[in-house]
Structures are given as structure tokens and as C-alpha cells.
Design a protein around this motif. Structure first.
Motif, PDB file in Angstrom:
ATOM      1  N   LYS A  83     -11.807  34.777  -2.175  1.00 48.26           N
ATOM      2  CA  LYS A  83     -10.906  34.166  -2.317  1.00 48.26           C
ATOM      3  C   LYS A  83     -10.033  35.062  -3.406  1.00 48.26           C
ATOM      4  CE  LYS A  83      -9.612  30.197  -5.333  1.00 48.26           C
ATOM      5  NZ  LYS A  83      -9.522  28.470  -5.612  1.00 48.26           N
TER       6      LYS A  83
ATOM      7  N   VAL B  57      -6.559  36.151   7.161  1.00 51.70           N
ATOM      8  CA  VAL B  57      -6.177  35.673   5.349  1.00 51.70           C
ATOM      9  C   VAL B  57      -5.330  33.916   5.687  1.00 51.70           C
ATOM     10  CG1 VAL B  57      -4.942  35.999   3.533  1.00 51.70           C
ATOM     11  CG2 VAL B  57      -5.881  37.753   5.222  1.00 51.70           C
TER      12      VAL B  57
ATOM     13  N   CYS C  52      -5.200  32.693  -2.373  1.00 53.43           N
ATOM     14  CA  CYS C  52      -5.384  33.219  -0.682  1.00 53.43           C
ATOM     15  C   CYS C  52      -7.065  33.339   0.182  1.00 53.43           C
ATOM     16  CB  CYS C  52      -4.429  34.077  -0.088  1.00 53.43           C
ATOM     17  SG  CYS C  52      -2.346  33.567   0.499  1.00 53.43           S
TER      18      CYS C  52
ATOM     19  N   ASP D  37      -5.091  29.762   3.985  1.00 53.64           N
ATOM     20  CA  ASP D  37      -4.444  29.278   2.392  1.00 53.64           C
ATOM     21  C   ASP D  37      -5.808  28.284   2.772  1.00 53.64           C
ATOM     22  OD1 ASP D  37      -2.406  30.121   2.093  1.00 53.64           O
ATOM     23  OD2 ASP D  37      -1.994  29.333   3.746  1.00 53.64           O
TER      24      ASP D  37
END
Length: 449
Positions: free
Chosen positions: A238, A255, A243, A257
């Protein structure tokens, strides 16, 4: 004769536990049910019901785009409010939770809002330290999402938390290849998220017909959902910006969310005290039971996902009904697990009942397979190229239909009637002798040649 507080003490007020409690009480038993979270269980609170409502919401994305072909003036682009849908779905969950609670109250079942731990063949301990005794105990505590053991796994969420997301993720990685993973992949894609589905093996939806799941993979890929196969988790980092960098075997880091784990479910037996009563469990922690739902301890029974037989709500309900009728209703009943229909509410949905083509070849040897590969009428006018696929698998010796499998709009609604036909042992000739209902997609079932 020993005096107990209750005739039946149920651990878990999900679909199975609620049905067993209600029916046992209707048969005259003194029943209490302990629930540590909310009445309704996984299906109502954090599973089938809220998920299906999200599926309905997601379908509007394509319907609104298609509407202009049917004469409707729809703004482009349309705006979507995740908080509005999320909060409306949770309000409906609250309503159903209240209905389940009212049903138990109306039938005289005592609801105890507490975790209960088994302390012996006839006793349980509640959170306040008090002990309750019962002639019989029913374990109906369900299952929980499994999370891969990898560094950073705490940064991911499961299907328990997904319904409460504060915001819609712009990029989401979904881990798993089963029905939950594929359903949420379709949901988030339709809501506008970029979706990557990562599966540790090469197969999606193991257990469903190969042609049907291959069609889903083809359509989902064309829609823009990305797939990563042979992609076991190595870890999640993280960043300071929030992200998540996901490290997968055999693939470059991704990558996103949000990471959603949909990697199977495990029975909720850890810390339940079943060992104190000599209840045997398998290597996954599922309670071992016989055809009457009785465990190795004669006074303790188990139903639903905690037994890991078929993890479906209607199956748990059938098991709860069978238990109560057998033990308290003087109506010995066992559940028939043959020809249980199943569906995946993906985009488009798929469904099946009975033997797949591969299973039928292995079991029967000589089979006949009929299929219909067509473009639904609605898709034609909308300019959508997605094709539906229906398959019928028959025993070549008897003409009996042993399996029906399909992908396309509304197939979960159609498969229920198909399940009756397969369960009844109808033949291909029976389908052929039935007049088609035109124009419909379901008519393809009686027109296959």
C-alpha cells in the motif's frame, strides 16, 4: 429424564437455521436460536440478496445505452451514484432482516443476540458467560470468505465488506475464479470501474459446462474486463497515496485502488467448541454429517454451509426443513442433492442443471448433445453482438435429458423450469413435442435439432 432449558438450541440464524427453528417450533418444540450478528445470515445480509440488487443496478448501464435504439432519448453519458444504490440496498437488507426476525417471533422462537460456543453434547455458553442446555443442538453457523495467506492481505476486502464501500473504486482487482468473483467483475465493470480478475489456476467457474464458461470469458474480455490466469498472490503493498500494488505469480505487478478477495469460503467452526462434544470435522473444518444431518455426536446436528456439501441458500433451507420434519414432525425426510440448479449472475448470466457434457461422457459414455447458438432479438436491435448459447445433454440410449446449460439474458429464470424437467427425467422427445412460445429466448429449448 434430564431437564433441559430447550428442546432445540440453534447456533446461527441464517436461512437454514431460521427455517429449522421456525419449523421445529411449529411442531411444538421449545426452540432458541443464537445469532452473533444479524438475523438472516450471509444470503440476506451480505450475500445473495444485496448482490442481486447490485446486479439489477448494473444491468441499467447496458440497458440505458441500448435504449436509444428503441426510441428513448437518454442523456449520454448518464451519471451513476454508488452511494444512492448502496444505501438503498442496505435499506432493503434492513427490511428483510426485520421480516426474518418477525417470522421467528411469530413462531415462538427465542432469539438470543449472542455468540454461542458448544461446551458439551447438550450445552452452550453465551457471551455473558451463562450456559444454556438443550436436548439437541443444531449447528447452522455458515461459512466465511477465505483470504490468501500473503504479505499485505490485510489491505484487501471480501464480499462481507464490498457492500459498504464509501466510494466506487476506479480500478479494482478481484481475486478468484468462482461465481462470486465473476459476478462482482461484471457488477463493477458496468458501474465504470476498470476490472482485473486474477485467478490462481487456468480455469474459471470449475464445475460449470466448459463451452458455457468459455463463452462468458469471451464476452467478458470483449467488454473490457481483464483476466490474469495462473496468477497466485505474492503480496500487496500500500502506497502513501492509498493505491495498492499487487504482486502476482507469472505476471507484472498491478496498481489498483481496491482488492476484492473472492477465493472461496470456509466453514465457521473455528473456536466453536465442537471438539468438546466429540463432533468430527473434515480438513476444511466442515462438520461431518449423515443423510439425517446428524454429526458424530448423536445430540448435535448441522446444516447449510458449515457442512460444505452444496453451499447454496435453497439447499440450506431444504436441510433445515428436513431436519425439523424428521426430528420434531414425525416425517422422516432426506434432501435429494441430485439435479440442483445453479446460476452465476454475471454479465451475461449463465446457469445449469444436471450433468455437464464432460460429466455425462464420463458417466454414461454414449451421449447426444444439442445446442442453439443465437443472437437474442433484443441484442440484434440494440446492435449488440453478444450471442446466447443453450446446450442440452442427453443419454443416447434412453433419450433422457441429463443436463441443460445456458448463457444469455435471463437464463437463471429459465433454468428453474428446466430443472423440473431434468429432475422428472423427461426426454428430448418430450421437449420436441412441446409447442414453442414465440418470440422468446426460451423457445430455443424446444427447437434444438
Amino acid at each position: 429424564m434430564p431437564q433441559y432449558d430447550y428442546d432445540l438450541f440453534v447456533l446461527g440464524a441464517g436461512s437454514g437455521g431460521t427455517r429449522a427453528s421456525r419449523v421445529a417450533a411449529a411442531h411444538g418444540a421449545r426452540v432458541a436460536v443464537a445469532e452473533e450478528y444479524r438475523v438472516g445470515g450471509t444470503c440476506v445480509i451480505r450475500g445473495c440478496v444485496p448482490k442481486k440488487l447490485l446486479v439489477y443496478g448494473a444491468h441499467f448501464a447496458e440497458d440505458l445505452r441500448d435504449a436509444k435504439h428503441f426510441g428513448w432519448d437518454v442523456p449520454s453519458p448518464c451519471s451513476f451514484s454508488w452511494p444512492t444504490l448502496r444505501d438503498n440496498v442496505m435499506a432493503e437488507v434492513d427490511r428483510i432482516n426485520g421480516a426474518y426476525t418477525q417470522t421467528l417471533d411469530n413462531n415462538g422462537v427465542e432469539i438470543i443476540h449472542s455468540r454461542a460456543v458448544v461446551t458439551g453434547p447438550h450445552s452452550v455458553r453465551l457471551d455473558d458467560g451463562s450456559e444454556k442446555t438443550a436436548e439437541r443442538i443444531l449447528i447452522a453457523v455458515g461459512a466465511h470468505p477465505a483470504i490468501p495467506e500473503c504479505p499485505g492481505h490485510e489491505h484487501g476486502i471480501t464480499s462481507n465488506e464490498v457492500f459498504h464501500l464509501p466510494d466506487l473504486p476506479k480500478r479494482i482487482l478481484i481475486a478468484g475464479g468462482g461465481y462470486i468473483a465473476n459476478e462482482f467483475a461484471g457488477i463493477f465493470h458496468q458501474f465504470g470501474s476498470h476490472v482485473i480478475l486474477a485467478n490462481r489456476s487456468q480455469e474459471l467457474l470449475r464445475g460449470y459446462d466448459a463451452q458455457i464458461r468459455d463463452r462468458l470469458l469471451q464476452i467478458a474480455t470483449m467488454k473490457g474486463i481483464e483476466f490474469r490466469f495462473n496468477a497466485a498472490f505474492r503480496g500487496i503493498d500500500k502506497g502513501e497515496d492509498g493505491c495498492l500494488t499487487v504482486h502476482l505469480a507469472n505476471h507484472e505487478p498491478v496498481v489498483v485502488d481496491c482488492v476484492l478477495f473472492a477465493t472461496g469460503r470456509r466453514p465457521n467452526t473455528a473456536g466453536l467448541g465442537l471438539e468438546s462434544a466429540g463432533v468430527e470435522m473434515d480438513e476444511l473444518g466442515a462438520v461431518k454429517v449423515d443423510a439425517q444431518n446428524q454429526s458424530s455426536c448423536p445430540s448435535i446436528y448441522a446444516i447449510g454451509d458449515v457442512t460444505n456439501r452444496i453451499q447454496l441458500t435453497p439447499v440450506a433451507i431444504r436441510e433445515g426443513q428436513a431436519f425439523a420434519d424428521t426430528v420434531y414432525g414425525n416425517k422422516p425426510t432426506t434432501v435429494d442433492y441430485d439435479c440442483v440448479p445453479a446460476a452465476v449472475f454475471s454479465h451475461p448470466p449463465l446457469a445449469g442443471v444436471g450433468l455437464t457434457e464432460a460429466e455425462a461422457r464420463e458417466k454414461l459414455g454414449s451421449i447426444k448433445v444439442y445446442s442453439s447458438d443465437f443472437r437474442p432479438m433484443k441484442n440484434v436491435l440494440a446492435g449488440r453482438n453478444e450471442r446466447a448459447l443453450y446446450k442440452m445433454v442427453c443419454d443416447a440410449q434412453t433419450d433422457r435429458v441429463v443436463g441443460i446449460h445456458m448463457i444469455g439474458p435471463d437464463v437463471p429464470e429459465i433454468i428453474q423450469a428446466c430443472a423440473v424437467a431434468v429432475k422428472a427425467g423427461l426426454t428430448k422427445a418430450d421437449f420436441d413435442a412441446t409447442v414453442a412460445l414465440h418470440p422468446s429466448m426460451a423457445e430455443e429449448l424446444v427447437l434444438m435439432r
